[in-house]
Design an enzyme around this catalytic site. Structure first.
Site, PDB file in Angstrom:
ATOM      1  N   HIS A 175      80.478  37.630  35.081  1.00 37.17           N
ATOM      2  CA  HIS A 175      81.768  36.933  35.167  1.00 37.17           C
ATOM      3  C   HIS A 175      82.314  36.645  33.770  1.00 37.17           C
ATOM      4  O   HIS A 175      81.568  36.544  32.800  1.00 37.17           O
ATOM      5  CB  HIS A 175      81.687  35.665  36.029  1.00 37.17           C
ATOM      6  N   GLU A 182      84.486  35.407  39.257  1.00 39.79           N
ATOM      7  CA  GLU A 182      83.194  35.815  39.793  1.00 39.79           C
ATOM      8  C   GLU A 182      83.278  37.200  40.455  1.00 39.79           C
ATOM      9  O   GLU A 182      84.339  37.569  40.977  1.00 39.79           O
ATOM     10  CB  GLU A 182      82.728  34.804  40.854  1.00 39.79           C
ATOM     11  N   ASP A 233      88.767  27.657  31.609  1.00 44.32           N
ATOM     12  CA  ASP A 233      88.469  27.148  32.951  1.00 44.32           C
ATOM     13  C   ASP A 233      88.050  25.685  32.923  1.00 44.32           C
ATOM     14  O   ASP A 233      87.843  25.100  31.864  1.00 44.32           O
ATOM     15  CB  ASP A 233      87.377  28.016  33.613  1.00 44.32           C
ATOM     16  N   ASN A 273      75.966  37.252  35.785  1.00 42.33           N
ATOM     17  CA  ASN A 273      76.461  38.146  36.846  1.00 42.33           C
ATOM     18  C   ASN A 273      77.696  38.932  36.407  1.00 42.33           C
ATOM     19  O   ASN A 273      78.349  39.560  37.234  1.00 42.33           O
ATOM     20  CB  ASN A 273      76.772  37.332  38.114  1.00 42.33           C
TER      21      ASN A 273
HETATM   22  P1  PGA Z   1      76.811  30.376  28.637  1.00 46.74           P
HETATM   23  O1  PGA Z   1      77.831  30.718  29.784  1.00 46.74           O
HETATM   24  O2  PGA Z   1      77.562  30.536  27.349  1.00 46.74           O
HETATM   25  O3  PGA Z   1      76.406  28.955  28.868  1.00 46.74           O
HETATM   26  O4  PGA Z   1      75.678  31.347  28.750  1.00 46.74           O
HETATM   27  C1  PGA Z   1      78.614  31.866  29.706  1.00 46.74           C
HETATM   28  C2  PGA Z   1      79.401  32.060  30.960  1.00 46.74           C
HETATM   29  O5  PGA Z   1      78.929  31.678  32.044  1.00 46.74           O
HETATM   30  O6  PGA Z   1      80.501  32.611  30.882  1.00 46.74           O
END
Ligand code: PGA
Length: 246
Positions: A138, A143, A67, A136
């Site tokens: 995702h 999302e 992404d 959450n």
């Molecule tokens: P993070 O993010 O590795 O910074 O915890 C993971 C994500 O949001 O997929």
């Protein structure tokens, strides 16, 4: 789903890097799906060490990132393009033409999504996809919602995501609210997937992803339908999972 509980962030990073290294040794031109965020930083450091010790060659490896924030040019320090170059690509012998990241400042983002999806398809799909997980549930920037899009698309970030990612920005207002992300279909077509999760703030999301119903409200739960997923997770989350199952 295979679950590998780990005692430390370093152990998680080493294990993930070993899986990536094995894939590249088996298939020198492997197509890797890459993630950003705090989670895979240690894995990138391990891979860089292996390269510097002469144990790994990235000259034929192809990569596709999950992404990118919409509206941030690659030169922006918080863009995922910048992150990837700083934390990984500039330290190894990967070829520039083999790196793919959705362009956050493409003049036509919808076309950019179509182009990205086509490039993944034309290359023959992703051999090994690395995933983190959001608080959450995702994956990529897919999302939680009542429905999900299968292919690479533009998405509005959830409030929890904007809040969680604000730690990288001067203030929350600077966090882009939109992004381009591979869809769950793009991700699920990867031949092999590893998902990394470290820290108790990920506990609920990980447990729901593993044991909860398969639901678009927890995009990571769709991974239950994939035949080759390895979860490398904080042992404390694993212990909680075992307790819940008693
Ligand atoms: P993070 O993010 O590795 O910074 O915890 C993971 C994500 O949001 O997929």
């Amino acid at each position: 789903m295979k679950i590998k509980p780990v005692n430390s962030y370093n152990e998680m990073s080493k294990l993930a890097a070993e899986i990536v290294a094995r894939k590249i040794k088996d298939k020198p031109n492997a197509v890797l799906g890459l993630a950003t965020g705090s989670t895979p930083l240690g894995m990138y450091r391990e891979l860089i060490s292996m390269y510097k010790e002469g144990k790994l060659d990235f000259s034929k490896v192809r990569t596709f990132n999950l992404d990118e924030y919409l509206g941030l040019p690659p030169s922006h320090p918080q863009s995922y393009s910048y992150y990837m170059h700083e934390n990984f690509f500039k330290h190894v012998n990967i070829k520039k033409e083999n790196i793919h990241i959705p362009s956050g400042n493409a003049p036509n983002p919808t076309q950019e999504c179509l182009k990205y999806e086509r490039q993944i398809e034309e290359i023959g799909g992703i051999d090994l996809q690395i995933l983190g997980i959001g608080v959450n549930g995702h994956v990529g920037f897919n999302e939680p919602d009542i429905n999900l899009k299968a292919l690479t698309h533009i998405i509005q970030l959830a409030d929890e995501t904007v809040k969680a990612n604000s730690r990288f920005f001067k203030n929350i207002d600077e966090v882009p609210k939109m992004a381009i992300t591979m869809g769950m279909g793009t991700i699920m077509r990867s031949k092999q997937i590893i998902l990394l999760a470290w820290g108790l703030e990920k506990k609920e999301a990980v447990i729901k992803a593993i044991t909860g119903p398969i639901t678009t409200k927890v995009p990571a739960s769709l991974l239950q339908l994939h035949k080759d997923v390895t979860l490398i997770i904080d042992k404390r989350i694993y212990e909680k999972l075992k307790e819940d199952r008693k």
